[in-house]
Design a protein around this motif. Sequence first.
Motif, PDB file in Angstrom:
ATOM      1  N   THR A  28       0.860  -1.183   0.000  1.00  0.00           N
ATOM      2  CA  THR A  28       0.000   0.000   0.000  1.00  0.00           C
ATOM      3  C   THR A  28       0.895   1.231   0.000  1.00  0.00           C
ATOM      4  O   THR A  28       2.103   1.146   0.243  1.00  0.00           O
ATOM      5  CB  THR A  28      -0.895   0.034   1.252  1.00  0.00           C
ATOM      6  OG1 THR A  28      -0.054   0.207   2.408  1.00  0.00           O
ATOM      7  CG2 THR A  28      -1.730  -1.233   1.389  1.00  0.00           C
ATOM      8  N   THR A  29       0.304   2.401  -0.226  1.00  0.00           N
ATOM      9  CA  THR A  29       1.100   3.629  -0.202  1.00  0.00           C
ATOM     10  C   THR A  29       1.662   3.876   1.205  1.00  0.00           C
ATOM     11  O   THR A  29       2.770   4.388   1.340  1.00  0.00           O
ATOM     12  CB  THR A  29       0.278   4.840  -0.677  1.00  0.00           C
ATOM     13  OG1 THR A  29      -0.934   4.907   0.072  1.00  0.00           O
ATOM     14  CG2 THR A  29      -0.027   4.737  -2.160  1.00  0.00           C
ATOM     15  N   GLN A  30       0.941   3.487   2.246  1.00  0.00           N
ATOM     16  CA  GLN A  30       1.456   3.669   3.604  1.00  0.00           C
ATOM     17  C   GLN A  30       2.630   2.733   3.872  1.00  0.00           C
ATOM     18  O   GLN A  30       3.632   3.141   4.468  1.00  0.00           O
ATOM     19  CB  GLN A  30       0.353   3.434   4.643  1.00  0.00           C
ATOM     20  CG  GLN A  30       0.817   3.720   6.064  1.00  0.00           C
ATOM     21  CD  GLN A  30       1.282   5.163   6.248  1.00  0.00           C
ATOM     22  OE1 GLN A  30       0.538   6.092   5.998  1.00  0.00           O
ATOM     23  NE2 GLN A  30       2.525   5.352   6.670  1.00  0.00           N
ATOM     24  N   THR A  44       3.915  12.078   0.300  1.00  0.00           N
ATOM     25  CA  THR A  44       5.132  12.135  -0.516  1.00  0.00           C
ATOM     26  C   THR A  44       5.170  10.952  -1.480  1.00  0.00           C
ATOM     27  O   THR A  44       5.503  11.113  -2.657  1.00  0.00           O
ATOM     28  CB  THR A  44       6.391  12.141   0.379  1.00  0.00           C
ATOM     29  OG1 THR A  44       6.363  13.304   1.197  1.00  0.00           O
ATOM     30  CG2 THR A  44       7.666  12.125  -0.448  1.00  0.00           C
ATOM     31  N   VAL A  45       4.803   9.770  -1.002  1.00  0.00           N
ATOM     32  CA  VAL A  45       4.762   8.596  -1.873  1.00  0.00           C
ATOM     33  C   VAL A  45       3.724   8.792  -2.969  1.00  0.00           C
ATOM     34  O   VAL A  45       3.985   8.501  -4.141  1.00  0.00           O
ATOM     35  CB  VAL A  45       4.486   7.305  -1.067  1.00  0.00           C
ATOM     36  CG1 VAL A  45       4.161   6.132  -1.994  1.00  0.00           C
ATOM     37  CG2 VAL A  45       5.662   6.966  -0.182  1.00  0.00           C
ATOM     38  N   VAL A  46       2.555   9.290  -2.614  1.00  0.00           N
ATOM     39  CA  VAL A  46       1.498   9.532  -3.609  1.00  0.00           C
ATOM     40  C   VAL A  46       2.012  10.480  -4.689  1.00  0.00           C
ATOM     41  O   VAL A  46       1.794  10.260  -5.886  1.00  0.00           O
ATOM     42  CB  VAL A  46       0.216  10.061  -2.932  1.00  0.00           C
ATOM     43  CG1 VAL A  46      -0.774  10.548  -3.969  1.00  0.00           C
ATOM     44  CG2 VAL A  46      -0.397   8.978  -2.050  1.00  0.00           C
ATOM     45  N   ILE A  97       7.811   6.372  -9.437  1.00  0.00           N
ATOM     46  CA  ILE A  97       7.710   4.964  -9.055  1.00  0.00           C
ATOM     47  C   ILE A  97       6.484   4.387  -9.763  1.00  0.00           C
ATOM     48  O   ILE A  97       5.390   4.940  -9.655  1.00  0.00           O
ATOM     49  CB  ILE A  97       7.526   4.803  -7.525  1.00  0.00           C
ATOM     50  CG1 ILE A  97       8.647   5.500  -6.761  1.00  0.00           C
ATOM     51  CG2 ILE A  97       7.449   3.326  -7.149  1.00  0.00           C
ATOM     52  CD1 ILE A  97       8.404   5.589  -5.262  1.00  0.00           C
ATOM     53  N   PRO A  98       6.650   3.277 -10.483  1.00  0.00           N
ATOM     54  CA  PRO A  98       5.489   2.653 -11.125  1.00  0.00           C
ATOM     55  C   PRO A  98       4.526   2.097 -10.069  1.00  0.00           C
ATOM     56  O   PRO A  98       4.940   1.733  -8.974  1.00  0.00           O
ATOM     57  CB  PRO A  98       6.079   1.507 -11.954  1.00  0.00           C
ATOM     58  CG  PRO A  98       7.552   1.598 -11.827  1.00  0.00           C
ATOM     59  CD  PRO A  98       7.894   2.576 -10.760  1.00  0.00           C
ATOM     60  N   PHE A  99       3.248   2.054 -10.415  1.00  0.00           N
ATOM     61  CA  PHE A  99       2.255   1.501  -9.492  1.00  0.00           C
ATOM     62  C   PHE A  99       1.092   0.934 -10.278  1.00  0.00           C
ATOM     63  O   PHE A  99       0.946   1.174 -11.481  1.00  0.00           O
ATOM     64  CB  PHE A  99       1.778   2.567  -8.498  1.00  0.00           C
ATOM     65  CG  PHE A  99       0.949   3.665  -9.111  1.00  0.00           C
ATOM     66  CD1 PHE A  99      -0.434   3.618  -9.069  1.00  0.00           C
ATOM     67  CD2 PHE A  99       1.564   4.749  -9.725  1.00  0.00           C
ATOM     68  CE1 PHE A  99      -1.202   4.642  -9.627  1.00  0.00           C
ATOM     69  CE2 PHE A  99       0.808   5.766 -10.270  1.00  0.00           C
ATOM     70  CZ  PHE A  99      -0.573   5.709 -10.227  1.00  0.00           C
ATOM     71  N   ARG A 102      -1.238   0.436  -5.576  1.00  0.00           N
ATOM     72  CA  ARG A 102      -0.386  -0.613  -5.043  1.00  0.00           C
ATOM     73  C   ARG A 102       0.973  -0.510  -5.722  1.00  0.00           C
ATOM     74  O   ARG A 102       1.066  -0.332  -6.938  1.00  0.00           O
ATOM     75  CB  ARG A 102      -0.970  -2.009  -5.289  1.00  0.00           C
ATOM     76  CG  ARG A 102      -2.294  -2.247  -4.571  1.00  0.00           C
ATOM     77  CD  ARG A 102      -2.077  -2.338  -3.061  1.00  0.00           C
ATOM     78  NE  ARG A 102      -3.304  -2.599  -2.366  1.00  0.00           N
ATOM     79  CZ  ARG A 102      -3.990  -1.695  -1.671  1.00  0.00           C
ATOM     80  NH1 ARG A 102      -3.539  -0.459  -1.586  1.00  0.00           N
ATOM     81  NH2 ARG A 102      -5.103  -2.012  -1.054  1.00  0.00           N
ATOM     82  N   VAL A 103       2.025  -0.633  -4.931  1.00  0.00           N
ATOM     83  CA  VAL A 103       3.396  -0.502  -5.421  1.00  0.00           C
ATOM     84  C   VAL A 103       4.081  -1.854  -5.283  1.00  0.00           C
ATOM     85  O   VAL A 103       4.012  -2.477  -4.225  1.00  0.00           O
ATOM     86  CB  VAL A 103       4.168   0.562  -4.597  1.00  0.00           C
ATOM     87  CG1 VAL A 103       5.580   0.723  -5.115  1.00  0.00           C
ATOM     88  CG2 VAL A 103       3.427   1.887  -4.596  1.00  0.00           C
ATOM     89  N   LEU A 104       4.731  -2.287  -6.338  1.00  0.00           N
ATOM     90  CA  LEU A 104       5.488  -3.530  -6.259  1.00  0.00           C
ATOM     91  C   LEU A 104       6.750  -3.280  -5.438  1.00  0.00           C
ATOM     92  O   LEU A 104       7.445  -2.279  -5.625  1.00  0.00           O
ATOM     93  CB  LEU A 104       5.860  -4.041  -7.645  1.00  0.00           C
ATOM     94  CG  LEU A 104       4.698  -4.486  -8.528  1.00  0.00           C
ATOM     95  CD1 LEU A 104       5.207  -4.930  -9.895  1.00  0.00           C
ATOM     96  CD2 LEU A 104       3.928  -5.617  -7.846  1.00  0.00           C
ATOM     97  N   LEU A 105       7.034  -4.194  -4.519  1.00  0.00           N
ATOM     98  CA  LEU A 105       8.193  -4.064  -3.649  1.00  0.00           C
ATOM     99  C   LEU A 105       9.476  -3.921  -4.469  1.00  0.00           C
ATOM    100  O   LEU A 105      10.337  -3.104  -4.146  1.00  0.00           O
ATOM    101  CB  LEU A 105       8.284  -5.270  -2.711  1.00  0.00           C
ATOM    102  CG  LEU A 105       9.452  -5.288  -1.737  1.00  0.00           C
ATOM    103  CD1 LEU A 105       9.430  -4.068  -0.822  1.00  0.00           C
ATOM    104  CD2 LEU A 105       9.415  -6.567  -0.909  1.00  0.00           C
TER     105      LEU A 105
END
Length: 178
Positions: free
Chosen positions: A85-87, A99-101, A109-111, A119-122
């Motif tokens: 998640t973004t958190q 900041t991530v958003v 960063i791809p999502f 959702r962000v891939l690790l």
Amino acid sequence: MSRAAVVEETYLPSKVDVLARVSDFLSAHEAAGRTVPEPRYFLAGARPGDQVELPEEVYLALRKVVDAMRSGLAVSVVPQTTRLTTQQAADLLNVSRPTVVKLLDDGEIPFERAGTHRRVLLADLLEYREHRRERQYDMLAVTRDAIDEENVAQALEDLKAARKTVAARRAARLSSTD
């Protein structure tokens, strides 16, 4: 997968002499394997022939665990999902969720979207973190090279002013997104 397999665990270092032998073995193995095109790693059981090949990721993790424990540190293993998640991404980068958003929306960063959620891939997040770290080190090197020892006081004042400017921009950006 059993429930116990996804629980965070902390491991304390064992006898240093045992870890030294493991560390020496791993170091010797690495040194010998440098000429081999594809190093292979095995975990051996108590009986001859009782072994399984380890993926490189497991070997590298084992190497870090042994090095840390040999230094007298405890090691925690925290299972992570590969889609964050973004958190969770913010926690891993040690920044705020907004900041991530912003990084996601700016294409840094791809999502993926799951409904209305991002959702962000690790793997993508770790790659971004590594690139960010490299940029920071590059900037530090440029700054270090640009500072003349005679002008250290002026360089520190300039750096302080630049930090205030960046902080003000960040505060303005965050207040505009609220």
